[in-house]
Scaffold this active site. Structure first.
Site, PDB file in Angstrom:
ATOM      1  N   ASP A 110       0.866  -1.192   0.294  1.00  0.00           N
ATOM      2  CA  ASP A 110       0.322  -0.549  -0.083  1.00  0.00           C
ATOM      3  C   ASP A 110       0.736   1.268  -0.222  1.00  0.00           C
ATOM      4  O   ASP A 110       2.237   0.959  -0.014  1.00  0.00           O
ATOM      5  CB  ASP A 110      -0.918  -0.016   1.630  1.00  0.00           C
ATOM      6  N   GLU A 175       0.274  -1.330   5.765  1.00  0.00           N
ATOM      7  CA  GLU A 175       1.712  -1.040   6.123  1.00  0.00           C
ATOM      8  C   GLU A 175       1.544   0.613   6.781  1.00  0.00           C
ATOM      9  O   GLU A 175       1.922   1.099   8.216  1.00  0.00           O
ATOM     10  CB  GLU A 175       2.953  -0.699   5.905  1.00  0.00           C
TER      11      GLU A 175
HETATM   12 ZN   LIG Z   1       6.917   2.671   4.046  1.00  0.00          ZN
END
Ligand SMILES: [Zn+2]
Length: 446
Positions: A110, A175
């Protein structure tokens, strides 16, 4: 800049050309080559064009693209889904001695959102300028490393290299929003346990200088909310212990602590990541009226929020005591809430730090692999923010945060994030050296 309408017209025009060329090719067994050339750079660009920005990351397209790349390299692929719609793609290159602990290369799928109107080039176009800068959200953070891992493996395979240790690449979701449904779930899984990871590499950050940066720890975020209660009263009256006055007293105490930490950085005695940071992020008080706030009422409640980042050696008990006794003392009608955003200690109760000295044999191999390609490392750092590395370190696994980008401005999460093609290509060579060294090194058991 093209308007949306003219863009559509252009698209329609090019589609009709494709149509005609398809019609003209009578031996239509092969489709015309609409794809660009197959090079590491075009692989990188294609991955960057898949919009995996929050809040609606297209994980499906990212996983299918990376899976196809991995299959073209003969890697084993496995898609795990601990939370629906949030896949973890696991790629594996089996080693000749699979009983040795494995090497894990991690990267997140992401990215943070982008505001296209503030960019020179569309953040999902992966436009490459004449000077070789590739503009895209995720160019630095961290789609570069995912493709570099794969291209390094491609090169090693073409040299008939065989790893002793098994090499895994994990491509994880979420993340950028804390990794709770991504890396945190992955490391707790049976599948992860079965990987027997001995050492891992995760993302780092660009270096504006001529040396690569490397990170041995992350700071841990705490969200701290402090609330004050007090006697309400007329705005004209002076009395002790109103809610806002109470809160202001605490804010002063917090500010003094903040200064004590920041002074160390300003004096050059510590890097940003080596002190506890505290920053006020909101203040909430006041009695709402039609035109804003009632100016003659002292409210009975007030609240402030702080973003805290603890260093790996911060004593969490001492910090909790400070908050309870100094920042939000109950004797002054104050209360508080601490939201801890991740672990502070590993499963053995140790600080989440990876040793960067001779006590860690992986460190020596890592360093040697960098110098053997003529590169240098700057002093190992604590990352001021956080990455998924903390979840791996929590399992007792040594992890270094490393993204091979030197002479590169730090543009993660910024407008106009870009990476130079030559820097990207150099990174592949660096990973070839790292992967071959780390996977053939056999002394360390864990
Ligand atoms: Zn990163």
């Amino acid at each position: 800049m093209a308007t949306p309408q003219s863009h559509f017209r252009f698209l329609a025009f090019s589609l009709s050309i494709i149509h005609i060329s398809l019609f003209l090719s009578t031996t239509a067994t092969q489709l015309p080559l609409l794809e660009e050339q197959d090079t590491p750079i075009t692989h990188f660009q294609r991955y960057l064009r898949i919009n995996t920005a929050h809040p609606t990351p297209d994980y499906t397209s990212a996983v299918s693209f990376l899976k196809a790349q991995a299959q073209s390299l003969g890697l084993k692929t496995q898609t795990l889904e601990f939370v629906q719609g949030k896949p973890v793609l696991l790629l594996t290159w089996p080693g000749s001695n699979p009983s040795l602990p494995s090497l894990l290369l991690n990267s997140h799928l992401d990215s943070v959102p982008a505001e296209p109107e503030k960019w020179l080039h569309n953040p999902f176009s992966a436009h490459r300028t004449a000077s070789g800068a590739i503009f895209a959200r995720g160019a630095q953070d961290d789609k570069c490393i995912a493709i570099q891992y794969l291209e390094a493996i491609r090169n090693l395979k073409s040299q008939s290299f065989t790893p002793h240790r098994t090499i895994h690449i994990s491509l994880v979701p979420d993340e950028e929003i804390g990794g709770i449904d991504g890396a945190a779930k992955f490391v707790e899984s049976e599948e992860f346990n079965g990987l027997n990871v001995g050492f891992a590499l995760d993302e780092g950050q660009a270096s504006p200088g001529d040396e690569f940066r490397v990170f041995y720890s992350d700071r841990v975020p705490w969200n701290v909310k402090i609330r004050a209660k007090g006697r309400p009263g007329h705005g004209s009256r002076m009395y002790d212990g109103s809610a806002v006055e109470n809160l202001m007293e605490s804010v002063e105490v917090v500010s003094r602590f903040r200064e004590s930490q920041f002074d160390v950085v300003k004096a050059g005695k510590a890097l940003n990541g080596e002190v506890v940071s505290v920053n006020p992020v909101y203040v909430k008080a006041g009695v709402v009226s039609e035109d804003g706030f009632a100016m003659n009422v002292q409210p009975s409640e007030a609240e402030a929020g702080f973003d805290l980042r603890l260093t790996p050696t911060t004593d969490p008990e001492e910090m909790r005591r400070r908050i309870a006794e100094e920042w939000a003392p109950a004797v002054r009608n104050m209360s508080y809430e601490i939201i801890e955003k991740g672990p502070l200690r590993d499963y053995m109760g140790r600080p989440l730090m990876t040793a960067t000295d001779d006590s860690n044999p992986w460190w020596s191999v890592f360093k040697q692999a960098i110098t053997s390609v003529g590169e240098k490392l700057s002093r190992p750092e604590i990352l001021a923010s956080t990455t998924d590395a903390r979840y791996l370190r929590q399992k007792g696994i040594p992890v270094l945060g490393f993204s091979p980008m030197k002479n590169t401005p730090i543009l993660l999460h910024d407008h106009n994030e870009h990476l130079k093609d030559t820097v990207f290509m150099k990174g592949i060579q660096v990973y070839e050296s790292l992967i071959s060294s780390l996977s053939t090194f056999t002394e360390a058991s864990h």
